[in-house]
Design a protein around this motif. Structure first.
Motif, PDB file in Angstrom:
ATOM      1  N   GLU A 140       0.808  -1.217   0.000  1.00  0.00           N
ATOM      2  CA  GLU A 140       0.000   0.000   0.000  1.00  0.00           C
ATOM      3  C   GLU A 140       0.845   1.273   0.000  1.00  0.00           C
ATOM      4  O   GLU A 140       0.308   2.368  -0.077  1.00  0.00           O
ATOM      5  CB  GLU A 140      -0.954  -0.012   1.193  1.00  0.00           C
ATOM      6  CG  GLU A 140      -2.097  -0.987   0.991  1.00  0.00           C
ATOM      7  CD  GLU A 140      -2.992  -1.072   2.199  1.00  0.00           C
ATOM      8  OE1 GLU A 140      -4.144  -0.620   2.111  1.00  0.00           O
ATOM      9  OE2 GLU A 140      -2.524  -1.574   3.243  1.00  0.00           O
ATOM     10  N   THR A 141       2.177   1.138   0.081  1.00  0.00           N
ATOM     11  CA  THR A 141       3.019   2.334   0.054  1.00  0.00           C
ATOM     12  C   THR A 141       3.607   2.601  -1.327  1.00  0.00           C
ATOM     13  O   THR A 141       4.080   3.703  -1.591  1.00  0.00           O
ATOM     14  CB  THR A 141       4.192   2.236   1.051  1.00  0.00           C
ATOM     15  OG1 THR A 141       5.143   1.256   0.592  1.00  0.00           O
ATOM     16  CG2 THR A 141       3.694   1.862   2.446  1.00  0.00           C
ATOM     17  N   HIS A 142       3.631   1.608  -2.194  1.00  0.00           N
ATOM     18  CA  HIS A 142       4.238   1.798  -3.524  1.00  0.00           C
ATOM     19  C   HIS A 142       4.156   0.526  -4.356  1.00  0.00           C
ATOM     20  O   HIS A 142       3.828  -0.548  -3.845  1.00  0.00           O
ATOM     21  CB  HIS A 142       5.711   2.196  -3.397  1.00  0.00           C
ATOM     22  CG  HIS A 142       6.591   1.123  -2.812  1.00  0.00           C
ATOM     23  ND1 HIS A 142       7.954   1.212  -2.741  1.00  0.00           N
ATOM     24  CD2 HIS A 142       6.284  -0.098  -2.290  1.00  0.00           C
ATOM     25  CE1 HIS A 142       8.451   0.118  -2.194  1.00  0.00           C
ATOM     26  NE2 HIS A 142       7.456  -0.686  -1.914  1.00  0.00           N
ATOM     27  N   ALA A 143       4.460   0.692  -5.644  1.00  0.00           N
ATOM     28  CA  ALA A 143       4.756  -0.453  -6.508  1.00  0.00           C
ATOM     29  C   ALA A 143       6.183  -0.242  -6.987  1.00  0.00           C
ATOM     30  O   ALA A 143       6.471   0.691  -7.745  1.00  0.00           O
ATOM     31  CB  ALA A 143       3.796  -0.506  -7.679  1.00  0.00           C
ATOM     32  N   HIS A 144       7.088  -1.069  -6.488  1.00  0.00           N
ATOM     33  CA  HIS A 144       8.517  -0.954  -6.822  1.00  0.00           C
ATOM     34  C   HIS A 144       8.798  -2.058  -7.843  1.00  0.00           C
ATOM     35  O   HIS A 144       8.842  -3.240  -7.503  1.00  0.00           O
ATOM     36  CB  HIS A 144       9.330  -1.137  -5.534  1.00  0.00           C
ATOM     37  CG  HIS A 144      10.800  -1.055  -5.741  1.00  0.00           C
ATOM     38  ND1 HIS A 144      11.475   0.135  -5.775  1.00  0.00           N
ATOM     39  CD2 HIS A 144      11.719  -2.023  -5.940  1.00  0.00           C
ATOM     40  CE1 HIS A 144      12.759  -0.099  -5.975  1.00  0.00           C
ATOM     41  NE2 HIS A 144      12.934  -1.399  -6.083  1.00  0.00           N
ATOM     42  N   ILE A 145       8.970  -1.648  -9.096  1.00  0.00           N
ATOM     43  CA  ILE A 145       8.906  -2.620 -10.189  1.00  0.00           C
ATOM     44  C   ILE A 145      10.229  -2.741 -10.936  1.00  0.00           C
ATOM     45  O   ILE A 145      10.700  -1.792 -11.561  1.00  0.00           O
ATOM     46  CB  ILE A 145       7.808  -2.205 -11.199  1.00  0.00           C
ATOM     47  CG1 ILE A 145       6.458  -2.065 -10.485  1.00  0.00           C
ATOM     48  CG2 ILE A 145       7.711  -3.228 -12.328  1.00  0.00           C
ATOM     49  CD1 ILE A 145       5.381  -1.408 -11.344  1.00  0.00           C
ATOM     50  N   ASN A 146      10.848  -3.904 -10.841  1.00  0.00           N
ATOM     51  CA  ASN A 146      11.946  -4.261 -11.739  1.00  0.00           C
ATOM     52  C   ASN A 146      11.327  -5.096 -12.856  1.00  0.00           C
ATOM     53  O   ASN A 146      10.728  -6.144 -12.594  1.00  0.00           O
ATOM     54  CB  ASN A 146      13.023  -5.030 -10.976  1.00  0.00           C
ATOM     55  CG  ASN A 146      13.771  -4.126 -10.011  1.00  0.00           C
ATOM     56  OD1 ASN A 146      14.541  -3.271 -10.423  1.00  0.00           O
ATOM     57  ND2 ASN A 146      13.506  -4.289  -8.722  1.00  0.00           N
ATOM     58  N   MET A 147      11.454  -4.642 -14.080  1.00  0.00           N
ATOM     59  CA  MET A 147      10.659  -5.189 -15.184  1.00  0.00           C
ATOM     60  C   MET A 147      10.784  -6.706 -15.383  1.00  0.00           C
ATOM     61  O   MET A 147       9.780  -7.375 -15.589  1.00  0.00           O
ATOM     62  CB  MET A 147      10.982  -4.448 -16.491  1.00  0.00           C
ATOM     63  CG  MET A 147      10.521  -3.005 -16.495  1.00  0.00           C
ATOM     64  SD  MET A 147       8.748  -2.860 -16.194  1.00  0.00           S
ATOM     65  CE  MET A 147       8.638  -1.109 -15.810  1.00  0.00           C
ATOM     66  N   PRO A 148      12.009  -7.282 -15.349  1.00  0.00           N
ATOM     67  CA  PRO A 148      12.064  -8.729 -15.592  1.00  0.00           C
ATOM     68  C   PRO A 148      11.220  -9.537 -14.605  1.00  0.00           C
ATOM     69  O   PRO A 148      10.710 -10.602 -14.945  1.00  0.00           O
ATOM     70  CB  PRO A 148      13.562  -9.056 -15.443  1.00  0.00           C
ATOM     71  CG  PRO A 148      14.241  -7.776 -15.790  1.00  0.00           C
ATOM     72  CD  PRO A 148      13.354  -6.694 -15.216  1.00  0.00           C
ATOM     73  N   ALA A 149      11.045  -9.013 -13.399  1.00  0.00           N
ATOM     74  CA  ALA A 149      10.257  -9.723 -12.387  1.00  0.00           C
ATOM     75  C   ALA A 149       8.757  -9.570 -12.612  1.00  0.00           C
ATOM     76  O   ALA A 149       7.963 -10.247 -11.966  1.00  0.00           O
ATOM     77  CB  ALA A 149      10.634  -9.202 -10.999  1.00  0.00           C
ATOM     78  N   ALA A 150       8.376  -8.664 -13.504  1.00  0.00           N
ATOM     79  CA  ALA A 150       6.969  -8.285 -13.600  1.00  0.00           C
ATOM     80  C   ALA A 150       6.350  -8.462 -14.975  1.00  0.00           C
ATOM     81  O   ALA A 150       5.149  -8.689 -15.103  1.00  0.00           O
ATOM     82  CB  ALA A 150       6.828  -6.806 -13.193  1.00  0.00           C
ATOM     83  N   ILE A 151       7.171  -8.347 -16.010  1.00  0.00           N
ATOM     84  CA  ILE A 151       6.679  -8.157 -17.375  1.00  0.00           C
ATOM     85  C   ILE A 151       6.814  -9.419 -18.214  1.00  0.00           C
ATOM     86  O   ILE A 151       7.891  -9.989 -18.329  1.00  0.00           O
ATOM     87  CB  ILE A 151       7.502  -7.015 -18.041  1.00  0.00           C
ATOM     88  CG1 ILE A 151       7.151  -5.675 -17.409  1.00  0.00           C
ATOM     89  CG2 ILE A 151       7.292  -6.981 -19.528  1.00  0.00           C
ATOM     90  CD1 ILE A 151       5.704  -5.292 -17.559  1.00  0.00           C
ATOM     91  N   MET A 152       5.673  -9.834 -18.824  1.00  0.00           N
ATOM     92  CA  MET A 152       5.705 -10.944 -19.770  1.00  0.00           C
ATOM     93  C   MET A 152       6.014 -10.377 -21.153  1.00  0.00           C
ATOM     94  O   MET A 152       5.490  -9.331 -21.512  1.00  0.00           O
ATOM     95  CB  MET A 152       4.344 -11.649 -19.760  1.00  0.00           C
ATOM     96  CG  MET A 152       4.371 -13.081 -20.182  1.00  0.00           C
ATOM     97  SD  MET A 152       2.726 -13.847 -20.075  1.00  0.00           S
ATOM     98  CE  MET A 152       2.685 -14.421 -18.382  1.00  0.00           C
TER      99      MET A 152
END
Ligand SMILES: [Zn+2]
Ligand SMILES: [Zn+2]
Length: 627
Positions: A140-152
């Protein structure tokens, strides 16, 4: 390609047909340019408190082939396998008409979609609860996104641009900090291709942003933390000093593709300590605060920013282009990481953010990492670099003997950089230094850039690096000898002599003290050896090793490390003592140990142990003073 060959055929036809075909050609050309139509990602956060993200991805104009959707196995800058597919679930694929398409699993890392009619929208959830430079952190404080972990992504679509749209979680007014290019609206961003997209971590949260410029180059510091604005203001002034000192080493900054470089920092109690470099940004995470750990955090800044030249643009061949389907290996991490490791603390010293006592401790750490580690005898710096796939974030279930056979390419490379910097300065009366080597590497391999954003057209090999050293030093034989002995071989440089020129003493930390090894005992049903025994320790020859129970030394009962220290205190180097131990099978054994002198060193500024000569001061100022 198809469009231009059709164009060549057109003049053969009568005018009416010709006009028609020109229309067909124009249509084909239009479709062809549409073939670069973007892959569209939409990121939503229906339940951030449960730490997952919804991702919808739309591919269009795909052709007839099966769409091979992938989650990365690897992540740029981290060399082990992470298999990000493990946190992906609830995967559904749809055709353009909304009909659900079946997916198959060719392997654990991908989903294949056939019979899609040329367009696929795939929807999935991805869980992520780690705030660092590699993984995904949603709450609830953020979305901390490293793309390889998230993106298909999909095989064969590397050259397509991408758009990413972030959707504000209910009730939030977060903003996005990223090296992605700004898009049509404040929460929309674009990437020119897959390599750049994957290299672009994005922080979606309540970030505070500060900006500064150095000459024509612009820098943004985006911070998510629990401290005060005043702390940020003071901290960013120090960051600017680091940026200026590192710019001076290379003589210029790279052309940052979005027009600016972005520091992405998350200093939060629930973050994991990390730093990860990217072309135009870095992710720096820590559980500590600016108020509590300012210098440690600044050292990460200095390290990561140095990477915008060294590794992001001065790039080892083995890492270019990055392959997301496998572990990427490079024999040059002693340079890519190790030289960066050397420059981080050096730049803090040049920026006057640390003092000479602190730098002395850093130097001692580098020297000890190689000179007192038996790993150097079995693996060269090049070999150590190739261990990254196992050692960097990798986990083993079985025991390894790496404490005896592996030296981190960070410290190994840092020690090589120290030896090379001092050798170049010593040979040239301080006219030539490692700064010149880095600048030459930049001019030859980094500055020429790439044919596309996110690509490096001239990655280097170890042979190239030796060639550049030959040029910078003006001495091919020196370059060959240095590489053969310290990088590809097993020698250790004479740090005592090299550092004396700069007015530092390298001396035994506990001179005259008897030593049987850096034994560490654990109380586990007796005093058991808590780590591997190194081949260079006197007790190695006695046959003692991990998990064995040490009972007596020199006739004295042993229950703890303090008991061993008390026995050693009564002896001097060269003495022989008896030892009684029980190996882990229960067999009692006796042995004798020839005590050595404690080999641990310290580095001391000459002025605190005598006097600093004018020549030493001049050498040191050229090395550690501001550039
Ligand atoms: Zn954050
Ligand atoms: Zn690094």
């Amino acid at each position: 390609m198809t469009a231009s060959s059709e164009k060549g055929v057109v003049p053969l036809f009568r005018s009416g047909i010709k006009r028609l075909l020109v229309c067909v050609w124009l249509l084909a050309a239009t479709i062809s340019s549409h073939a670069a139509s973007p892959i569209r990602y939409r990121l939503t956060f229906p339940e951030p408190q449960h730490r997952w993200m919804q991702v919808d991805v739309s591919f269009t104009e795909l052709g007839a082939e099966t769409l091979e959707l992938r989650m990365s196995r690897s992540s740029p800058g981290r060399y082990s396998l992470h298999d990000f597919a493990k946190n992906v679930y609830d995967v559904h694929a749809f055709a353009a008409d909304g009909r659900e398409l079946p997916t198959t699993r060719p392997d654990p890392y991908g989903w294949n979609v056939a019979g899609h009619g040329g367009a696929v929208t795939v929807k999935y959830k991805v869980y992520g609860d780690r705030v660092d430079g590699t993984y995904l952190g949603i709450d609830e404080t953020h979305a901390h996104i490293n793309m390889p972990a998230a993106i298909m992504w999909a095989h064969g679509q590397d050259d397509r641009p991408a758009t990413l749209t972030f959707v504000q979680p209910r009730g939030m007014t977060w903003q996005v900090a990223t090296q992605l290019h700004p898009g049509a609206s404040p929460l929309e961003f674009t990437a020119p291709n897959l390599q750049y997209l994957m290299d672009s971590p994005s922080e979606f949260g309540p970030v505070v942003m500060r900006q500064f410029t150095v000459g024509p180059s612009a820098f943004r510091f985006a911070l998510h933390h629990a401290g005060t604005d005043a702390e940020v203001d003071g901290y960013v002034k120090d960051v600017e000093q680091i940026v200026r000192q590192e710019g001076a080493i290379y003589g210029e900054y790279p052309d940052y593709e979005p027009g600016y470089y972005t520091f992405l920092a998350d200093y939060l109690p629930y973050a994991s300590g990390d730093g990860m470099e990217h072309r135009n940004s870095t992710v720096m995470t820590a559980a500590e605060s600016i108020a509590g750990s300012r210098l440690d955090l600044l050292e990460t800044v200095a390290h990561e920013f140095f990477h915008c030249w060294n590794v992001e643009r001065i790039r080892p061949k083995g890492l270019e282009p990055f392959d997301f389907d496998r572990a990427n290996v490079s024999g040059e991490l002693w340079l890519a990481e190790g030289f960066t490791q050397y420059y981080g603390p050096l730049v803090l010293q040049r920026a006057k953010l640390v003092d000479v006592a602190s730098t002395s401790r850093t130097l001692a750490g580098l020297i000890e990492a190689v000179s007192e580690h038996s790993g150097r005898l079995v693996r060269s710096a090049e070999d150590m670099s190739r261990m990254a796939a196992f050692a960097d974030g990798g986990q083993t279930t079985d025991r390894t003997n790496w404490s005896n056979t592996f030296i981190s390419y960070y410290s190994f490379g840092g020690a090589i950089a120290l030896a090379l910097d001092l050798s170049l300065r010593e040979r040239s009366d301080s006219r030539v230094s490692l700064d010149d080597f880095m600048q030459a590497m930049w001019r030859k391999f980094g500055k020429p850039g790439g044919s596309g954003e996110g690509y490096v057209d001239h990655p280097y090999t170890i042979i190239d690096a030796e060639e550049v050293l030959a040029g910078v030093s003006g001495d091919r034989a020196f370059a060959r000898d240095f590489f053969a002995r310290y990088i590809q071989g097993h020698d250790v440089a004479d740090y005592t002599r090299l550092l004396s020129g700069a007015g530092f003493l390298v001396r035994k930390r506990n001179a005259g003290r008897a030593w049987l090894g850096d034994l560490r005992l654990e109380s586990r049903g007796g005093a058991r050896v808590g780590s591997l025994v190194d081949p260079t320790w006197p007790i190695y020859a006695a046959g003692l090793d991990q998990d064995d129970e040490l009972r007596q030394v020199d006739g004295q009962r042993i229950n703890s490390d303090a008991d061993v220290a008390a026995v050693l205190h009564r002896h001097k180097p060269g003495d022989t003592v008896s030892m009684v131990f029980v190996d882990r099978t229960g067999l009692a054994k006796t042995a004798t140990v020839n005590l050595a002198e404690d080999p641990h060193i310290e580095v001391v500024p000459a002025e605190s142990a005598g006097a600093l000569s004018p020549a030493q001061r001049a050498f040191r100022d050229r090395w550690l003073g501001p550039t």
